[in-house]
Design an enzyme around this catalytic site. Structure first.
Site, PDB file in Angstrom:
ATOM      1  N   ASP A  56      42.469  47.545  28.726  1.00  0.00           N
ATOM      2  CA  ASP A  56      42.896  45.901  29.254  1.00  0.00           C
ATOM      3  C   ASP A  56      43.171  45.037  27.615  1.00  0.00           C
ATOM      4  O   ASP A  56      42.488  44.202  27.441  1.00  0.00           O
ATOM      5  CB  ASP A  56      41.626  45.522  29.655  1.00  0.00           C
ATOM      6  CG  ASP A  56      40.929  46.040  30.846  1.00  0.00           C
ATOM      7  OD1 ASP A  56      41.794  46.754  31.737  1.00  0.00           O
ATOM      8  OD2 ASP A  56      39.723  46.276  31.011  1.00  0.00           O
ATOM      9  N   ASP A 102      41.109  37.772  27.483  1.00  0.00           N
ATOM     10  CA  ASP A 102      42.811  37.142  27.581  1.00  0.00           C
ATOM     11  C   ASP A 102      42.656  36.227  26.352  1.00  0.00           C
ATOM     12  O   ASP A 102      41.676  35.317  26.206  1.00  0.00           O
ATOM     13  CB  ASP A 102      42.778  36.314  28.808  1.00  0.00           C
ATOM     14  CG  ASP A 102      44.216  35.548  28.753  1.00  0.00           C
ATOM     15  OD1 ASP A 102      45.385  36.076  28.712  1.00  0.00           O
ATOM     16  OD2 ASP A 102      44.129  34.281  28.698  1.00  0.00           O
ATOM     17  N   GLY A 135      31.318  47.483  40.762  1.00  0.00           N
ATOM     18  CA  GLY A 135      31.060  47.626  42.209  1.00  0.00           C
ATOM     19  C   GLY A 135      30.430  46.342  42.961  1.00  0.00           C
ATOM     20  O   GLY A 135      29.935  46.448  44.142  1.00  0.00           O
ATOM     21  N   ASN A 166      36.084  37.803  43.361  1.00  0.00           N
ATOM     22  CA  ASN A 166      35.452  38.402  42.067  1.00  0.00           C
ATOM     23  C   ASN A 166      35.723  37.610  40.755  1.00  0.00           C
ATOM     24  O   ASN A 166      37.062  37.717  40.499  1.00  0.00           O
ATOM     25  CB  ASN A 166      35.759  39.815  41.893  1.00  0.00           C
ATOM     26  CG  ASN A 166      34.605  40.437  41.135  1.00  0.00           C
ATOM     27  OD1 ASN A 166      33.677  39.739  40.702  1.00  0.00           O
ATOM     28  ND2 ASN A 166      34.781  41.800  41.080  1.00  0.00           N
ATOM     29  N   ALA A 167      34.916  37.153  40.301  1.00  0.00           N
ATOM     30  CA  ALA A 167      35.377  36.179  39.016  1.00  0.00           C
ATOM     31  C   ALA A 167      35.488  37.305  37.726  1.00  0.00           C
ATOM     32  O   ALA A 167      34.669  37.159  37.016  1.00  0.00           O
ATOM     33  CB  ALA A 167      34.383  35.078  38.671  1.00  0.00           C
ATOM     34  N   ILE A 168      36.446  38.036  37.666  1.00  0.00           N
ATOM     35  CA  ILE A 168      36.590  38.929  36.588  1.00  0.00           C
ATOM     36  C   ILE A 168      38.203  38.835  36.200  1.00  0.00           C
ATOM     37  O   ILE A 168      38.855  38.357  37.029  1.00  0.00           O
ATOM     38  CB  ILE A 168      36.183  40.278  36.785  1.00  0.00           C
ATOM     39  CG1 ILE A 168      36.997  41.031  37.702  1.00  0.00           C
ATOM     40  CG2 ILE A 168      34.664  40.503  37.102  1.00  0.00           C
ATOM     41  CD1 ILE A 168      36.646  42.508  37.816  1.00  0.00           C
ATOM     42  N   ASP A 169      38.412  39.634  35.128  1.00  0.00           N
ATOM     43  CA  ASP A 169      40.021  39.589  34.906  1.00  0.00           C
ATOM     44  C   ASP A 169      40.701  38.392  34.622  1.00  0.00           C
ATOM     45  O   ASP A 169      41.852  37.877  35.375  1.00  0.00           O
ATOM     46  CB  ASP A 169      40.640  40.519  35.725  1.00  0.00           C
ATOM     47  CG  ASP A 169      40.156  41.759  35.758  1.00  0.00           C
ATOM     48  OD1 ASP A 169      39.423  42.295  34.981  1.00  0.00           O
ATOM     49  OD2 ASP A 169      40.727  42.721  36.585  1.00  0.00           O
ATOM     50  N   SER A 183      39.748  40.627  41.401  1.00  0.00           N
ATOM     51  CA  SER A 183      39.806  42.126  41.536  1.00  0.00           C
ATOM     52  C   SER A 183      39.259  42.263  42.878  1.00  0.00           C
ATOM     53  O   SER A 183      37.929  41.990  43.207  1.00  0.00           O
ATOM     54  CB  SER A 183      39.019  42.794  40.419  1.00  0.00           C
ATOM     55  OG  SER A 183      38.823  44.047  40.440  1.00  0.00           O
ATOM     56  N   TRP A 234      37.843  42.522  46.464  1.00  0.00           N
ATOM     57  CA  TRP A 234      37.342  41.322  47.071  1.00  0.00           C
ATOM     58  C   TRP A 234      38.588  40.269  47.491  1.00  0.00           C
ATOM     59  O   TRP A 234      38.360  39.274  47.310  1.00  0.00           O
ATOM     60  CB  TRP A 234      36.207  40.684  46.183  1.00  0.00           C
ATOM     61  CG  TRP A 234      35.091  41.232  46.492  1.00  0.00           C
ATOM     62  CD1 TRP A 234      33.910  41.045  47.300  1.00  0.00           C
ATOM     63  CD2 TRP A 234      34.307  42.326  45.372  1.00  0.00           C
ATOM     64  NE1 TRP A 234      32.719  41.842  47.205  1.00  0.00           N
ATOM     65  CE2 TRP A 234      33.140  42.725  45.959  1.00  0.00           C
ATOM     66  CE3 TRP A 234      34.912  43.042  44.295  1.00  0.00           C
ATOM     67  CZ2 TRP A 234      32.407  43.643  45.403  1.00  0.00           C
ATOM     68  CZ3 TRP A 234      34.181  44.037  44.095  1.00  0.00           C
ATOM     69  CH2 TRP A 234      33.014  44.313  44.360  1.00  0.00           C
ATOM     70  N   GLU A 243      44.207  43.790  41.032  1.00  0.00           N
ATOM     71  CA  GLU A 243      43.466  42.767  40.083  1.00  0.00           C
ATOM     72  C   GLU A 243      44.366  42.567  38.528  1.00  0.00           C
ATOM     73  O   GLU A 243      45.348  43.168  38.630  1.00  0.00           O
ATOM     74  CB  GLU A 243      42.144  43.945  39.722  1.00  0.00           C
ATOM     75  CG  GLU A 243      42.396  45.385  39.143  1.00  0.00           C
ATOM     76  CD  GLU A 243      41.288  46.144  38.946  1.00  0.00           C
ATOM     77  OE1 GLU A 243      40.112  45.606  39.546  1.00  0.00           O
ATOM     78  OE2 GLU A 243      41.259  47.058  38.565  1.00  0.00           O
TER      79      GLU A 243
END
Length: 324
Positions: free
Chosen positions: A43, A101, A119, A154-157, A173, A175, A210
């Site tokens: 990533d 980021d 998960g 989902n609060a990622i990426d 991602s 969701w 995602e």
């Protein structure tokens, strides 16, 4: 009888001149440019430092760092943080951050990242700042945005983009896929009461899209995203797709006009040969003004080790990105 035979011969001649139907050629994708030094990464996010050279941060360690002077040789530079901030442990037992980021604005470098567990969408995006952008110089400022198991996203990426004087963060991602929220430019955190916009998803569960990244080129905003399965070594099926919109919040469409909210997206880069599961992408600009695509792949000739992939980006006459 002669007339019928002449007609038959003419028809046969015409058919002989028509192109024969053949199997459609498989698409070809460019290999990443050859690199030396520390190539292991996951990533990646890369920026050209104002002090010279480039820094890459990534999933792994406490946001692993790499430094390069020329985008070809990369040195291990430790981690962004010496140790995890205490609040990270609310989201996983190891204080393990994901998918950073990096950007520069208002005289500082801003490093966004996610903390979560595999998960679940009990997740958070955090932010840190630094005057130099170098590892070991970051000050953490806590949570930007969170999600819970009751949320449909989902609060990622995370990935930042500025548009019309406003600051936005895309994220998401599975969701239901890719989302976007406006940020307060002073704090770098989600603006109070800001709605969560929906940018891209898949029509079928588990909605495997995602890792968004948005860039402006010409009059369009381009949404790059990773589709399908990450993190399975040589069994990974990650690939990079792209759509575009005239407004940052969408709707994003592919080149055939299919909305990314309906599973659309032009295929930009997919696994090929030893380069398996290409994804976790970001885009950055080099000192010469060249746009680059950064991503990881799993090396089928190196026991599935995740490595840094870099390809130049060009733009077609119709305004679509092409890796080379």
């Amino acid at each position: 009888m002669k007339r019928r035979r002449l007609t038959t011969l003419l028809a046969a001649a015409v058919l002989a001149l028509l192109p024969t139907t053949t199997a459609q050629a498989e698409p070809t994708y460019p290999d990443p440019q050859p690199l030396t030094g520390q190539q292991i990464i996951h990533d990646p996010t890369i920026i050209r430092l104002r002090s010279g050279g480039y820094v890459a941060y990534s999933t792994g360690g406490v946001l692993g760092a790499r430094l390069s002077k020329d985008l070809r040789h990369w040195d291990d530079a430790g981690n962004a943080f010496a140790e995890p901030p205490s609040w990270w442990y609310e989201y996983n037992d190891s204080g393990d951050p994901w998918a950073p980021d990096i950007s520069y604005r208002a005289g500082r470098y801003w490093l966004y990242y996610a903390v979560s567990s595999w998960g679940t969408n009990h997740s958070a995006i955090g932010v840190a700042t630094s005057r130099s952008g170098l590892p070991g110089t970051w000050t953490d400022h806590g949570k930007v945005l969170t999600s819970e198991t009751t949320d449909s996203w989902n609060a990622i990426d995370p990935a930042l983009v500025q548009a019309d004087g406003r600051l936005w963060m895309s994220f998401g991602s599975y969701w239901t896929g890719i989302r976007m929220v406006e940020l307060n430019p002073r704090t770098g955190k989600a603006a109070q009461g800001a709605p969560v916009h929906h940018l891209a998803t898949r029509p079928d569960a588990p909605y495997a899209v995602e890792g968004p990244y948005i860039v402006k080129h010409g009059r369009y905003y381009y949404l790059f995203a990773s589709y399908d399965q990450c993190c399975a070594g040589v069994n990974s099926t990650y690939k990079i797709r792209v759509g575009r919109s005239t407004t940052v919040t969408g709707p994003y469409m592919d080149s055939e006009g299919k909305p990314l909210l309906e599973g659309g997206g032009d295929l930009l880069l997919a696994g090929h040969g030893r380069y398996v599961g290409t994804g976790g992408q970001s885009v950055f600009r080099a000192r010469d003004g060249q746009d680059w695509l950064a991503y990881h792949y799993y090396d089928a000739e190196g026991e599935g080790t995740p490595k840094l992939g870099l390809n130049r980006l060009s733009w077609t006459s119709t305004g679509w990105p092409k890796a080379f």
